[in-house]
Motif scaffolding. Structure first.
Motif, mmCIF file in Angstrom:
data_model
loop_
_atom_site.group_PDB
_atom_site.id
_atom_site.type_symbol
_atom_site.label_atom_id
_atom_site.label_comp_id
_atom_site.label_asym_id
_atom_site.label_seq_id
_atom_site.Cartn_x
_atom_site.Cartn_y
_atom_site.Cartn_z
ATOM 1 N N GLN A 138 -2.999 -3.230 -2.341
ATOM 2 C CA GLN A 138 -3.874 -2.057 -2.299
ATOM 3 C C GLN A 138 -3.974 -1.554 -0.858
ATOM 4 O OE1 GLN A 138 -5.347 -0.840 -5.482
ATOM 5 N NE2 GLN A 138 -3.528 -2.104 -5.792
ATOM 6 N N VAL A 139 -3.769 -0.279 -0.682
ATOM 7 C CA VAL A 139 -3.780 0.334 0.648
ATOM 8 C C VAL A 139 -5.097 1.066 0.856
ATOM 9 C CG1 VAL A 139 -2.606 1.928 2.203
ATOM 10 C CG2 VAL A 139 -1.292 0.631 0.527
ATOM 11 N N ARG A 151 4.036 9.542 -4.530
ATOM 12 C CA ARG A 151 3.951 8.577 -3.435
ATOM 13 C C ARG A 151 5.288 8.410 -2.723
ATOM 14 N NH1 ARG A 151 2.858 2.812 -5.571
ATOM 15 N NH2 ARG A 151 5.139 2.785 -5.675
ATOM 16 N N ASP A 191 1.022 3.821 3.958
ATOM 17 C CA ASP A 191 1.401 2.848 2.934
ATOM 18 C C ASP A 191 2.738 2.222 3.314
ATOM 19 O OD1 ASP A 191 1.923 1.339 0.732
ATOM 20 O OD2 ASP A 191 1.663 2.956 -0.725
ATOM 21 N N SER A 192 2.673 1.026 3.885
ATOM 22 C CA SER A 192 3.892 0.345 4.325
ATOM 23 C C SER A 192 4.229 -0.856 3.453
ATOM 24 C CB SER A 192 3.720 -0.117 5.776
ATOM 25 O OG SER A 192 2.576 -0.956 5.902
ATOM 26 N N ARG A 223 9.886 5.391 2.308
ATOM 27 C CA ARG A 223 8.459 5.391 2.667
ATOM 28 C C ARG A 223 8.117 4.205 3.562
ATOM 29 N NH1 ARG A 223 5.106 2.159 0.509
ATOM 30 N NH2 ARG A 223 6.201 1.995 -1.475
ATOM 31 N N GLN A 267 -4.831 5.284 5.040
ATOM 32 C CA GLN A 267 -3.941 4.457 5.843
ATOM 33 C C GLN A 267 -2.483 4.632 5.397
ATOM 34 O OE1 GLN A 267 -4.898 2.580 8.531
ATOM 35 N NE2 GLN A 267 -6.892 3.546 8.181
ATOM 36 N N GLN A 327 11.477 2.710 -2.809
ATOM 37 C CA GLN A 327 10.378 2.624 -1.855
ATOM 38 C C GLN A 327 10.843 2.495 -0.398
ATOM 39 O OE1 GLN A 327 7.018 0.082 -3.278
ATOM 40 N NE2 GLN A 327 8.395 -0.463 -4.960
ATOM 41 N N HIS A 364 5.554 -2.147 -3.341
ATOM 42 C CA HIS A 364 4.627 -2.245 -4.458
ATOM 43 C C HIS A 364 5.242 -2.946 -5.655
ATOM 44 C CE1 HIS A 364 1.181 -0.023 -2.901
ATOM 45 N NE2 HIS A 364 2.069 0.724 -2.252
#
Length: 207
Positions: A68-69, A124, A75-76, A159, A73, A156, A79
């Motif tokens: 959970q971010v 996202r 998102d690094s 990102r 903040q 992902q 997931h």
């Protein structure tokens, strides 16, 4: 009468002997052997804990929970699959109680959750909804799958690279290092260990 008493005493003695032997074997020796076998690999006996570079237990190799971010903040995180909830399609699974939704393929509720997840994940990751892999929008049978597909992990990468200051190639190399193939070469599908990747990215380290 003496013979009857003697026979009764002998039967009681035999029963007591059997009780003592079974108590020692089943109440002492057997549990001790089971305990000793469980100590052969203490990680599995203790829930297969995973530790970070500082020796802190940060999770289990058998349980996946979506990171959970905090709001606002970057998102690094890599997931995981999500279990979802009636009021939150992206709700992470509860490690204390794994369970499937039991919703069938014709369920309008399941279809709505999948559509919502697809849109959220596409936004996202900055891709079209059609590019979101199936495992990203569906939960596993337990709701706590520790792995995701290489396709979902690759989605992902851009990102994570932007948020961590790494190049996409560097992030992909970390993912590749924590990707396992099919069991015995033909069972199941390749999987990416989400927790191990996040640890390698520098997340969840003890302070």
């Amino acid at each position: 009468m003496f013979t009857l008493v003697t026979g009764f005493v002998r039967q009681c003695g035999a029963a007591l002997a059997v009780l003592v032997v079974l108590t020692v074997v089943l109440g002492g020796a057997y549990p001790a052997v089971v305990w000793a076998v469980s100590r052969i690999d203490t990680t599995s006996a203790e829930g297969s804990p995973v530790t970070d570079a500082h020796g802190c237990v940060v999770g289990s190799s058998l349980i996946g929970v979506d990171p959970q971010v905090p709001a606002g903040q970057p998102d690094s995180f890599l997931h995981a699959r999500v279990a979802g909830a009636p009021d939150d399609p992206m709700a992470p699974g509860d490690p204390a109680a794994s369970a499937a939704s039991n919703l069938g393929p014709n369920s309008p509720e399941l279809a709505a959750a999948i559509t919502a997840r697809r849109m959220i994940i596409a936004q996202r990751e900055g891709v079209s909804p059609a590019q979101v892999p199936a495992d990203a929008v569906t939960a596993s049978g337990s709701g706590l799958d520790p792995d995701i597909s290489p396709a979902y992990a690759a989605l992902q990468v851009p990102r994570i690279a932007r948020a961590t200051g790494r190049t996409p190639a560097q992030v992909q190399a970390i993912i590749d290092a924590h990707t396992s193939g099919r069991q015995w070469g033909y069972l199941g599908e390749p999987g990416v260990d989400v927790l191990e990747v996040n640890l390698a990215l520098g997340h969840q380290v003890c302070r």
